[in-house]
Scaffold this active site. Structure first.
Site, PDB file in Angstrom:
ATOM      1  CE  LYS A 117      -4.712  -1.403   1.828  1.00  0.00           C
ATOM      2  NZ  LYS A 117      -5.660  -1.466   2.903  1.00  0.00           N
ATOM      3  CE  LYS A 209      -6.305  -8.124  -2.776  1.00  0.00           C
ATOM      4  NZ  LYS A 209      -5.306  -7.617  -1.371  1.00  0.00           N
ATOM      5  CE  LYS A 212     -12.132  -1.411  -0.178  1.00  0.00           C
ATOM      6  NZ  LYS A 212     -13.339  -2.161   0.466  1.00  0.00           N
TER       7      LYS A 212
END
Ligand code: TYM
Length: 348
Positions: A117, A209, A212
């Protein structure tokens, strides 16, 4: 130290950012609904985790309500399970501070989700993003939760939660004994990562994966997509040129085929083997038609119920308020015990 028997209790949560997708639904939400039949459950909308990356306040409020509506529309029952947003139960943040002081820097440095992230610009990531797994451990341990149903991507965070619980139990063993907690204060929560869709992959790339944050909307099915959009996305999903195999082993090294068969299996409550008994040997075009049909049949009603619930934000807020009240009834005494165990003085 022997571990005491803890009452079985389920806790899980989702971030309140944007829309939920099929991965959230199959990897987590659908299984949360099933666990209500057998367990006491708490299901949280983790708004404090959401702000580890900046959120527009107006959109955050909408996201919290929208995720709550998805929970209820998918079958979580507010009269059975506590459904609430994290920030309304202050014990999460309070316990997170204590656990910050138990966990080790080296443990956090190993967290792969932070690395993903934060990306290359790590110096510029928020401290909250780095500390994220500690708050997650506090979410779970504040309720003495014993079972945590999640998708595969949360496995490492749950291992960390167990390490933190174990270290707290060891570090404060003497204080716990003196206060009458004989066999360890925190349970070591079990990850529940089960079923054919613990890791739903992108429809555009079977090695990534479903998420969103993927730039391509065609990579995921959103819970608010209408029937036509769902059918179109499945039709455009990447496949390979071979027909479907007749046995599960034939899905090895065929990530896109494996993903679509897994999605079908999860939607149909069947195994991948069962799905291949029906579709094995056939072309993808036939299978995709059937997949679109079952996806629309299963997601369509959740989708329309979500829209109906969202038309009444006051009712959603009432559910969250009631859920938070019930959650606090469990978390407040546990937090008081934590304060006694670590030696904080409570004078009122
Ligand atoms: P979040 O919001 O990213 O995802 C919510 C749940 O959906 C699962 N999931 C998937 N499952 C299968 N395939 C996918 N492609 C997929 N994408 C997401 C996740 O595994 C998760 O179960 N850190 C958590 C939220 C959290 C939490 C907690 C969970 C905060 N505190 C305490 C459990 C217990 C998260 O960011 O999930």
């Amino acid at each position: 130290m022997t571990t005491k028997k803890f009452k079985p209790r389920v806790f899980s949560g989702m971030q309140a950012t944007g829309n939920l997708h099929l991965g959230n639904y199959l990897g987590a939400l659908k299984r949360w609904v099933e666990m209500q039949a057998t367990h006491e459950c708490l299901y949280c909308i983790v708004d404090m985790h959401a702000i580890t990356t900046w959120q527009d306040p107006k959109e955050l409020r909408e996201s919290i309500r929208s995720v709550t509506a998805a929970y209820v529309a998918a079958g979580l029952d507010p009269s059975k399970s506590a459904i609430f947003n994290q920030s309304q139960v202050p014990e999460h943040a309070e316990l997170a501070w204590v656990l910050n002081c138990v966990a080790r820097l080296g443990w956090l440095n190993r967290m792969t989700q932070f690395k993903e992230k934060a990306g290359k610009d790590r110096e510029n990531a928020s401290v909250g993003l780095y500390d994220y797994p500690i708050l997650m451990a506090a979410d779970i341990l504040a309720y003495h939760a014993t079972h945590v149903p999640v998708g595969d991507d949360q496995k490492q965070h749950l291992e960390l939660t167990r390490d933190i619980a174990q270290k707290f139990n060891n570090d404060y063993a003497e204080s716990m004994r003196a206060l009458g907690f004989e066999d360890g204060f925190f349970p070591l929560p079990e990850p529940v990562i089960e079923g054919p869709a613990t890791r739903v992959m992108s429809l555009r790339d079977g090695t990534k994966k479903m998420s969103k944050s993927d730039a391509s909307d065609l990579s995921r099915i959103n819970m608010i997509d209408d029937a036509d959009t769902i059918a179109k996305k499945i039709q455009k999903a990447k496949t390979d040129p071979e027909p479907l195999p007749t046995e599960e082993a034939g899905l090895n090294n065929r990530p896109e085929a494996d993903n679509l068969v897994g999605i079908y299996a999860a939607l149909a409550d069947a195994s991948k083997g069962k799905v291949l008994q029906e579709f094995g040997g056939g072309q993808f075009s036939t299978f995709k038609k059937a997949l679109a049909e079952i996806a629309v049949t299963k997601i369509g009603p959740v989708n329309s119920e979500m829209r109906r619930l969202l038309a009444d934000p006051e009712e959603i807020d009432r559910i969250l308020g009631e859920g938070a009240r019930r959650a606090r009834e469990i978390a407040a005494p546990i937090m008081s015990d934590v304060k006694d165990i670590v030696g904080f003085l409570r004078t009122s």
